[in-house]
Design an enzyme around this catalytic site. Structure first.
Site, PDB file in Angstrom:
ATOM      1  N   ASN A 171       9.506   5.383  -7.236  1.00  0.00           N
ATOM      2  CA  ASN A 171       9.842   3.970  -7.425  1.00  0.00           C
ATOM      3  C   ASN A 171       9.894   3.565  -8.894  1.00  0.00           C
ATOM      4  O   ASN A 171       8.912   3.711  -9.625  1.00  0.00           O
ATOM      5  CB  ASN A 171       8.784   3.124  -6.700  1.00  0.00           C
ATOM      6  CG  ASN A 171       9.254   1.724  -6.389  1.00  0.00           C
ATOM      7  OD1 ASN A 171      10.419   1.393  -6.568  1.00  0.00           O
ATOM      8  ND2 ASN A 171       8.334   0.891  -5.897  1.00  0.00           N
ATOM      9  N   HIS A 186       1.114  -4.980   6.369  1.00  0.00           N
ATOM     10  CA  HIS A 186       0.766  -5.772   5.185  1.00  0.00           C
ATOM     11  C   HIS A 186       0.846  -7.254   5.484  1.00  0.00           C
ATOM     12  O   HIS A 186       1.940  -7.809   5.534  1.00  0.00           O
ATOM     13  CB  HIS A 186       1.792  -5.548   4.084  1.00  0.00           C
ATOM     14  CG  HIS A 186       1.670  -4.251   3.382  1.00  0.00           C
ATOM     15  ND1 HIS A 186       2.170  -4.055   2.119  1.00  0.00           N
ATOM     16  CD2 HIS A 186       1.117  -3.078   3.753  1.00  0.00           C
ATOM     17  CE1 HIS A 186       1.915  -2.805   1.756  1.00  0.00           C
ATOM     18  NE2 HIS A 186       1.301  -2.199   2.731  1.00  0.00           N
ATOM     19  N   TYR A 208       0.539  -9.312  -7.395  1.00  0.00           N
ATOM     20  CA  TYR A 208       0.948  -8.069  -6.759  1.00  0.00           C
ATOM     21  C   TYR A 208       0.547  -8.046  -5.274  1.00  0.00           C
ATOM     22  O   TYR A 208      -0.576  -8.410  -4.927  1.00  0.00           O
ATOM     23  CB  TYR A 208       0.290  -6.872  -7.463  1.00  0.00           C
ATOM     24  CG  TYR A 208       0.083  -5.741  -6.519  1.00  0.00           C
ATOM     25  CD1 TYR A 208       1.156  -4.932  -6.163  1.00  0.00           C
ATOM     26  CD2 TYR A 208      -1.140  -5.553  -5.890  1.00  0.00           C
ATOM     27  CE1 TYR A 208       1.001  -3.946  -5.221  1.00  0.00           C
ATOM     28  CE2 TYR A 208      -1.299  -4.560  -4.949  1.00  0.00           C
ATOM     29  CZ  TYR A 208      -0.222  -3.767  -4.618  1.00  0.00           C
ATOM     30  OH  TYR A 208      -0.376  -2.807  -3.667  1.00  0.00           O
ATOM     31  N   ASP A 252      -6.240  -3.826  -0.994  1.00  0.00           N
ATOM     32  CA  ASP A 252      -5.841  -2.961  -2.112  1.00  0.00           C
ATOM     33  C   ASP A 252      -6.126  -3.680  -3.424  1.00  0.00           C
ATOM     34  O   ASP A 252      -5.603  -4.774  -3.667  1.00  0.00           O
ATOM     35  CB  ASP A 252      -4.326  -2.674  -1.973  1.00  0.00           C
ATOM     36  CG  ASP A 252      -3.834  -1.601  -2.922  1.00  0.00           C
ATOM     37  OD1 ASP A 252      -4.581  -1.206  -3.837  1.00  0.00           O
ATOM     38  OD2 ASP A 252      -2.678  -1.163  -2.739  1.00  0.00           O
ATOM     39  N   HIS A 288      -5.544  -2.206  -6.357  1.00  0.00           N
ATOM     40  CA  HIS A 288      -4.519  -1.700  -7.248  1.00  0.00           C
ATOM     41  C   HIS A 288      -5.006  -1.342  -8.647  1.00  0.00           C
ATOM     42  O   HIS A 288      -4.404  -1.733  -9.660  1.00  0.00           O
ATOM     43  CB  HIS A 288      -3.335  -2.664  -7.308  1.00  0.00           C
ATOM     44  CG  HIS A 288      -2.047  -1.919  -7.091  1.00  0.00           C
ATOM     45  ND1 HIS A 288      -1.440  -1.220  -8.095  1.00  0.00           N
ATOM     46  CD2 HIS A 288      -1.311  -1.711  -5.982  1.00  0.00           C
ATOM     47  CE1 HIS A 288      -0.366  -0.637  -7.608  1.00  0.00           C
ATOM     48  NE2 HIS A 288      -0.273  -0.894  -6.321  1.00  0.00           N
ATOM     49  N   HIS A 304      -0.090   6.801   2.182  1.00  0.00           N
ATOM     50  CA  HIS A 304       0.728   5.760   1.552  1.00  0.00           C
ATOM     51  C   HIS A 304       2.061   5.615   2.303  1.00  0.00           C
ATOM     52  O   HIS A 304       2.741   6.616   2.535  1.00  0.00           O
ATOM     53  CB  HIS A 304       0.993   6.241   0.112  1.00  0.00           C
ATOM     54  CG  HIS A 304       1.532   5.229  -0.825  1.00  0.00           C
ATOM     55  ND1 HIS A 304       2.388   5.551  -1.861  1.00  0.00           N
ATOM     56  CD2 HIS A 304       1.339   3.906  -0.921  1.00  0.00           C
ATOM     57  CE1 HIS A 304       2.679   4.473  -2.548  1.00  0.00           C
ATOM     58  NE2 HIS A 304       2.058   3.456  -2.002  1.00  0.00           N
ATOM     59  N   ASP A 341       8.975   2.192  -0.460  1.00  0.00           N
ATOM     60  CA  ASP A 341       9.540   3.166  -1.402  1.00  0.00           C
ATOM     61  C   ASP A 341       9.348   4.613  -0.925  1.00  0.00           C
ATOM     62  O   ASP A 341       9.868   5.541  -1.547  1.00  0.00           O
ATOM     63  CB  ASP A 341       9.041   2.982  -2.843  1.00  0.00           C
ATOM     64  CG  ASP A 341       7.574   2.650  -2.983  1.00  0.00           C
ATOM     65  OD1 ASP A 341       7.139   1.587  -2.511  1.00  0.00           O
ATOM     66  OD2 ASP A 341       6.852   3.461  -3.580  1.00  0.00           O
TER      67      ASP A 341
HETATM   68  C1  CS2 Z   1       0.912  -0.186  -2.794  1.00  0.00           C
HETATM   69  C2  CS2 Z   1       2.354   0.125  -3.053  1.00  0.00           C
HETATM   70  O1  CS2 Z   1       1.373   0.356  -0.574  1.00  0.00           O
HETATM   71  C3  CS2 Z   1       0.497   0.274  -1.419  1.00  0.00           C
HETATM   72  O2  CS2 Z   1      -0.672   0.501  -1.210  1.00  0.00           O
HETATM   73  O3  CS2 Z   1      -0.021   0.203  -3.715  1.00  0.00           O
HETATM   74  O4  CS2 Z   1       3.066  -0.993  -2.665  1.00  0.00           O
HETATM   75  C4  CS2 Z   1       2.736   0.454  -4.484  1.00  0.00           C
HETATM   76  O5  CS2 Z   1       2.607  -0.663  -5.282  1.00  0.00           O
HETATM   77  C5  CS2 Z   1       4.141   0.925  -4.544  1.00  0.00           C
HETATM   78  O6  CS2 Z   1       4.310   2.027  -3.697  1.00  0.00           O
HETATM   79  C6  CS2 Z   1       4.549   1.325  -5.939  1.00  0.00           C
HETATM   80  O7  CS2 Z   1       5.746   1.978  -5.883  1.00  0.00           O
HETATM   81 MG    MG Z   2      -1.862   0.838  -2.824  1.00  0.00          MG
END
Ligand code: CS2
Ligand code: MG
Length: 415
Positions: A37, A122, A159, A223, A225, A325, A329
């Site tokens: 990404n 989410h 975010y 999350d 982050h 994950h 993306d």
């Molecule tokens: C995130 C992602 O899904 C998650 O847990 O941390 O959205 C992440 O920000 C993206 O994959 C970045 O490309």
């Molecule tokens: Mg994440």
């Protein structure tokens, strides 16, 4: 089964994807996801210039040897670009082997260990009413575990939060109100403001409100982050203990995993990490010292199915589970690969699931189904995903960036 062609396909159905397609002399086709990404074309160059010439003429059955050849043979090891490229090759080879065998890929990985892979969706909102709507919407869609992200009073867009305002600014308008898409198509990254103290003050109240509204049973995730110091992370983990989280993800920056010792000393909130890790070595200390509970690495960034299977086996020694994950993306090819592995391994935990846009699903026709909050891989031979070149050609690549995060004084911060 000799490889006679290796094509690097770039398309942008709502967001950018890079796909590797291998064809063999017996006419079989295998797919691998090479999407990184915001840095997509770096992987395209790595594959096209340095990997494709080495694949032509190779025996597609030699998966382990090809992996070792590309990883060790390059001398320059690890890193997201290299590992995304190797992941795509490894996945495409597994797809080919399973198609040649006439079996869905999970059968080659030991067969089915469960009926499906439990997912989490989410939910997010700028404020509590918007967040609650999003949680309800996910429950109606069938999700049985939910990630919670919210806006923070005093900050603008944050975010992971798909407020109606920032969703409207999303990629081509394909981002739904409830599906946050952090990458923006623009000449430069969007910049967001961040205040850790405000965040730490706000989050316990959010989880208390969600528990009051939705009860004690629903598994909840969050999350962070990579934004906290060890002691801030410890404080957050402890302050969320009354709300019984399924996991707290990426509390500290990924480069220095030893700091999780400090976090562990202070909290029993389960920890997840690894979406930006590339290799099994990134996990060694974390596993052996039992510093985490869930492994976030996807097939697409850990070097493929071959090394991720090894990571999960290593994790199982310490009762650590998978928690792969799965944002948008990760293409439908990468998602399918995760599910074939997830349905087979003994220590599956949970799978992240953000629905792809209709345009993405048109380019990648996937046999994956979503039943009772679980994703189930296709019974077709291989991964069970087909790539439609005609549809893909309608969606041209456009540069997109993840946002950059700044503290209120203007300095760049982790994200
Ligand atoms: C995130 C992602 O899904 C998650 O847990 O941390 O959205 C992440 O920000 C993206 O994959 C970045 O490309
Ligand atoms: Mg994440």
């Amino acid at each position: 089964m000799q490889i006679i062609s290796a094509e690097v396909l770039v398309s942008s159905p709502g967001r950018n994807f890079v796909t590797l397609r291998l064809t063999t002399d017996d006419g079989l086709v295998g797919l691998g996801d090479a999407t990184l990404n915001g840095r997509e074309l770096a992987v395209v160059a790595y594959l096209t210039e340095h990997v494709v010439p080495l694949l032509l003429g190779r025996d597609a059955h030699r998966i382990e040897d090809t992996w070792q050849y590309l990883y060790r043979g390059a001398y320059w090891r690890r890193g997201p670009v290299t590992m995304a490229a190797i992941s795509a090759v490894d996945t495409a080879l597994w797809d080919l082997k399973a198609r040649a065998a006439g079996l869905p890929l999970y059968q080659l990985l030991g067969g089915r260990s469960r009926v499906g892979c439990l997912t989490y969706g989410h939910a997010s909102g700028a404020d509590l009413p918007e967040l609650f709507d999003s949680v309800r919407d996910h429950l109606e869609q069938g999700f049985r575990a939910i990630r919670i992200q919210t806006g923070i009073p005093g900050l603008g867009s944050v975010y992971g939060v798909a407020s109606s305002a920032n969703a409207a600014a999303g990629a081509d308008g394909v981002t739904s109100r409830y599906d946050h898409e952090p990458a923006r198509r623009s000449a430069a990254p969007v910049e967001e403001a961040w205040d850790t103290r405000a965040y730490l003050r706000h989050m316990p109240g959010v989880f208390e409100a969600v528990r009051n509204e939705f009860g004690p049973e629903l598994p909840l995730l969050h999350d962070a982050h990579h934004r906290l110091t060890p002691i801030q992370a410890a404080k957050l983990g402890r302050s969320l203990e009354p709300f019984d989280l399924f996991w707290l993800e990426d509390v500290t920056p990924a480069e220095n995993t030893a700091v999780l010792r400090r976090v562990r000393e202070h909290t029993t909130t389960p920890l997840a990490i690894g979406e930006v890790f590339n290799t099994i070595w990134d996990y060694r200390e974390l596993f052996e010292e039992q510093l985490v509970d869930y492994v976030r690495s996807p097939v697409t960034h850990a070097g493929g199915i071959t090394p991720l299977r090894r990571i999960f086996d290593y994790a199982s020694v310490y009762q650590i589970k998978s928690g792969v994950h799965g944002p948008t993306d990760i293409s439908p090819v990468g998602l399918a690969a995760s599910l074939h592995l997830g349905i087979a391994i003994p220590n599956f935990g949970i799978q992240e699931y953000m629905r792809h846009s209709a345009a993405t699903d048109e380019v990648f026709r996937s046999g994956v189904t979503f039943v009772d909050g679980m994703l189930v891989p296709s019974e077709e031979p291989g991964l069970g995903v087909e790539y439609d070149d005609d549809v893909a050609s309608r969606y041209e690549y456009a540069a997109a960036y993840l946002p950059v995060n700044r503290l209120l004084d203007g300095s760049v911060h982790d994200w």
